[in-house]
Design an enzyme around this catalytic site. Structure first.
Site, PDB file in Angstrom:
ATOM      1  CE1 TYR A  11      51.155  33.159  38.893  1.00  0.00           C
ATOM      2  CE2 TYR A  11      50.651  35.190  37.584  1.00  0.00           C
ATOM      3  CZ  TYR A  11      50.893  33.715  37.526  1.00  0.00           C
ATOM      4  OH  TYR A  11      50.647  32.794  36.396  1.00  0.00           O
ATOM      5  CE1 TYR A 146      49.433  47.610  36.240  1.00  0.00           C
ATOM      6  CE2 TYR A 146      48.364  46.831  34.313  1.00  0.00           C
ATOM      7  CZ  TYR A 146      49.355  46.801  35.075  1.00  0.00           C
ATOM      8  OH  TYR A 146      50.503  45.851  35.055  1.00  0.00           O
ATOM      9  CE1 TYR A 173      57.272  41.220  32.415  1.00  0.00           C
ATOM     10  CE2 TYR A 173      55.899  41.505  34.216  1.00  0.00           C
ATOM     11  CZ  TYR A 173      57.090  41.528  33.930  1.00  0.00           C
ATOM     12  OH  TYR A 173      58.050  41.283  34.909  1.00  0.00           O
ATOM     13  CG  ASN A 175      46.590  38.414  28.954  1.00  0.00           C
ATOM     14  OD1 ASN A 175      46.055  39.252  29.365  1.00  0.00           O
ATOM     15  ND2 ASN A 175      46.945  38.596  27.336  1.00  0.00           N
ATOM     16  CG  LEU A 195      39.900  33.502  30.523  1.00  0.00           C
ATOM     17  CD1 LEU A 195      38.284  33.600  30.920  1.00  0.00           C
ATOM     18  CD2 LEU A 195      39.920  33.419  29.293  1.00  0.00           C
ATOM     19  NE  ARG A 286      35.862  42.605  30.511  1.00  0.00           N
ATOM     20  CZ  ARG A 286      36.691  42.040  31.122  1.00  0.00           C
ATOM     21  NH1 ARG A 286      36.689  41.637  32.529  1.00  0.00           N
ATOM     22  NH2 ARG A 286      37.705  41.281  30.481  1.00  0.00           N
ATOM     23  N   GLY A 288      35.809  48.926  26.295  1.00  0.00           N
ATOM     24  CA  GLY A 288      37.269  49.041  26.394  1.00  0.00           C
ATOM     25  C   GLY A 288      38.126  47.784  25.848  1.00  0.00           C
TER      26      GLY A 288
HETATM   27  N1  NAD Z   1      49.966  39.567  36.433  1.00  0.00           N
HETATM   28  C1  NAD Z   1      49.896  40.128  35.291  1.00  0.00           C
HETATM   29  O1  NAD Z   1      48.594  39.917  34.770  1.00  0.00           O
HETATM   30  C2  NAD Z   1      50.603  41.356  34.773  1.00  0.00           C
HETATM   31  C3  NAD Z   1      50.586  41.742  33.504  1.00  0.00           C
HETATM   32  C4  NAD Z   1      51.453  42.641  33.055  1.00  0.00           C
HETATM   33  C5  NAD Z   1      52.427  43.350  33.803  1.00  0.00           C
HETATM   34  N2  NAD Z   1      52.534  42.978  35.236  1.00  0.00           N
HETATM   35  C6  NAD Z   1      53.270  43.631  36.264  1.00  0.00           C
HETATM   36  O2  NAD Z   1      54.177  42.654  36.637  1.00  0.00           O
HETATM   37  C7  NAD Z   1      54.449  43.064  38.167  1.00  0.00           C
HETATM   38  C8  NAD Z   1      54.039  41.789  39.063  1.00  0.00           C
HETATM   39  O3  NAD Z   1      52.648  41.551  38.847  1.00  0.00           O
HETATM   40  P1  NAD Z   1      52.328  40.203  39.787  1.00  0.00           P
HETATM   41  O4  NAD Z   1      51.221  39.665  38.958  1.00  0.00           O
HETATM   42  O5  NAD Z   1      53.263  39.539  40.399  1.00  0.00           O
HETATM   43  O6  NAD Z   1      51.488  41.087  40.922  1.00  0.00           O
HETATM   44  P2  NAD Z   1      51.303  40.830  42.586  1.00  0.00           P
HETATM   45  O7  NAD Z   1      50.381  41.582  43.076  1.00  0.00           O
HETATM   46  O8  NAD Z   1      51.381  39.243  42.648  1.00  0.00           O
HETATM   47  O9  NAD Z   1      53.034  41.170  42.801  1.00  0.00           O
HETATM   48  C9  NAD Z   1      53.255  42.633  43.229  1.00  0.00           C
HETATM   49  C10 NAD Z   1      54.169  42.521  44.400  1.00  0.00           C
HETATM   50  O10 NAD Z   1      54.629  43.884  44.466  1.00  0.00           O
HETATM   51  C11 NAD Z   1      54.479  44.105  46.104  1.00  0.00           C
HETATM   52  N3  NAD Z   1      54.102  45.461  46.186  1.00  0.00           N
HETATM   53  C12 NAD Z   1      53.294  46.211  45.641  1.00  0.00           C
HETATM   54  N4  NAD Z   1      53.459  47.600  46.000  1.00  0.00           N
HETATM   55  C13 NAD Z   1      54.563  47.509  46.634  1.00  0.00           C
HETATM   56  C14 NAD Z   1      55.452  48.704  47.354  1.00  0.00           C
HETATM   57  N5  NAD Z   1      55.199  49.883  47.087  1.00  0.00           N
HETATM   58  N6  NAD Z   1      56.711  48.336  48.173  1.00  0.00           N
HETATM   59  C15 NAD Z   1      56.986  47.221  48.234  1.00  0.00           C
HETATM   60  N7  NAD Z   1      56.145  46.052  47.558  1.00  0.00           N
HETATM   61  C16 NAD Z   1      55.235  46.262  47.079  1.00  0.00           C
HETATM   62  C17 NAD Z   1      53.388  43.279  46.576  1.00  0.00           C
HETATM   63  O11 NAD Z   1      53.213  43.147  47.976  1.00  0.00           O
HETATM   64  C18 NAD Z   1      53.366  41.980  45.649  1.00  0.00           C
HETATM   65  O12 NAD Z   1      54.053  40.931  46.516  1.00  0.00           O
HETATM   66  C19 NAD Z   1      53.770  44.421  38.490  1.00  0.00           C
HETATM   67  O13 NAD Z   1      54.606  45.439  38.238  1.00  0.00           O
HETATM   68  C20 NAD Z   1      52.592  44.239  37.446  1.00  0.00           C
HETATM   69  O14 NAD Z   1      52.096  45.570  37.067  1.00  0.00           O
HETATM   70  C21 NAD Z   1      51.516  41.874  35.735  1.00  0.00           C
END
Ligand code: NAD
Length: 355
Positions: A11, A146, A173, A175, A195, A286, A288
């Site tokens: 995403y 997490y 980040y 939300n 949400l 909830r 937490g």
């Molecule tokens: N979306 C949120 O709400 C949010 C909030 C805070 C932090 N983050 C962080 O941002 C980052 C991206 O989040 P996102 O929302 O795009 O999630 P997402 O799940 O859409 O994207 C994560 C991507 O990483 C890939 N991936 C996971 N494990 C892998 C591995 N071992 N090797 C190769 N590829 C792998 C998945 O296929 C996916 O394309 C993450 O690190 C997440 O923790 C997201």
């Protein structure tokens, strides 16, 4: 600059790839497609009008990473698991991917001589005890496995900056919400736990009401207040973070707007965007959940000049436009068994945020 984006088919990653290609960088993506989509990346390239390389595989695969890191100046590390709830049920899975995967990536970077990294961290590192607004120097006691994995990742980068003179930036980040203005990339709603996708799901599947967890908090309308950031603003923040890598050291930045929005305000924005009413049901608080989670975004603004451009209505409207244009999410990669939604407004459906 040649930049490796891990998790670039996800995403946030797909939106980031659009911005990086648009800024003229060469981009290599490593993604195992566990939650990402080839189609997201294909569309990102089409929006940017430029191509990137994709290597499908795990960040812990050392041979793959040696190839991926060839000629790379900077890594943007997004690949991780991100569901707080799932991490409580299966913490070891998060330890392996988010901490073990990062440790392996860092070894690959040392071997390849790459010492610049932007890291996806999260507001979940703070935990529920920290006073509001959350500042980067607020105490961090994560409530979930997490959040802990992300804090441990920050700690590893901090030590590499000290011991090996690396340049690292951790972006916490808040939300992320919304989709690209083209409505071609966004967050597939069927699996998302946050949400806005939940509210839009409730809008589409009318028998599936949105549970509002806690309506008796000490907040103006009784529901939780959170800090939301448009996905395009978040992607842009990574380009500013690149500039922060010019000096060695580890820097931590909140990426939020500093503007709180309640659950009911978000629901009302979904109703304005769609012209339909979100069916709601009251739920218990909830465990937490804190009443307010709000960033103090001033450090990133003062150091790097970051200003969020989009407000709540723009975030939610872009999420809605993405959904209307892509009711089945992406075509390639994982498939979603989404029934065709009833998108037409129903008689008597008037936007209003009430139970
Ligand atoms: N979306 C949120 O709400 C949010 C909030 C805070 C932090 N983050 C962080 O941002 C980052 C991206 O989040 P996102 O929302 O795009 O999630 P997402 O799940 O859409 O994207 C994560 C991507 O990483 C890939 N991936 C996971 N494990 C892998 C591995 N071992 N090797 C190769 N590829 C792998 C998945 O296929 C996916 O394309 C993450 O690190 C997440 O923790 C997201």
């Amino acid at each position: 600059m040649r930049i490796l984006v891990t998790g670039g088919a996800g995403y946030i990653g797909a939106h980031l790839v659009v911005e990086l290609l648009g800024a003229g960088h060469d981009v290599v993506v490593v993604d195992d497609l566990s939650t990402g989509h080839v189609d997201a990346l294909a569309r990102a390239q089409s929006i940017a009008g430029r191509t990137c390389s994709l290597l499908v595989g795990d960040i812990a695969d050392r041979d793959l990473m040696a190839r991926a890191l060839d000629g790379v100046d900077t890594v943007m590390h997004l690949a991780a698991f991100k569901q707080v709830g799932e991490s409580m049920a299966r913490p070891e899975r998060y330890f392996r991917n988010n901490v073990g995967g990062l440790a392996s990536l860092l070894e690959s970077m040392v071997e390849a001589g790459v010492s610049r990294i932007v890291y996806s961290s999260t507001a979940a590192v703070y935990g529920s005890q920290a006073p509001m607004p959350l500042r980067e120097d607020s105490a961090a006691f994560p409530d979930s496995p997490y959040g802990l994995t992300k804090l441990q990742g920050e700690g590893m980068l901090h030590q590499l900056a000290r011991c090996r003179d690396w340049s690292a930036v951790s972006l916490r980040y808040f939300n992320p919400v919304g989709a690209h203005p083209s409505a071609r990339i966004g967050e597939p709603i069927e699996v998302a736990a946050s949400l806005v996708p939940r509210a839009l799901r409730a809008l589409l599947h009318r028998d599936d009401r949105l549970t509002v967890f806690g309506t008796d908090y000490d907040t103006p309308d009784g529901t939780c207040l959170r800090d939301y950031i448009h996905i395009v603003d978040l992607a842009r923040a990574h380009l500013l973070a690149l500039r922060a890598l010019d000096a060695p050291g580890h820097r931590v930045y909140n990426v939020g707007t500093g503007r709180p929005h309640s659950v009911l305000e978000v629901v009302a924005a979904c109703e304005r965007a769609s012209g339909m009413r979100v069916p709601l049901v009251r739920g218990d608080r909830r465990p937490g959940d804190v009443p307010v989670a709000l960033a103090d975004p001033s450090r990133f603004r003062e150091d790097m000049g970051f200003e969020a451009r989009y407000g709540l209505d723009a975030m939610v409207t872009s999420a809605w436009n993405w959904l209307v244009n892509n009711p089945r999410g992406y075509l390639l990669g994982r498939r979603f068994a989404l029934p065709r939604p009833q998108l037409r407004r129903r008689a008597g459906d008037r936007p209003q945020s009430a139970f």
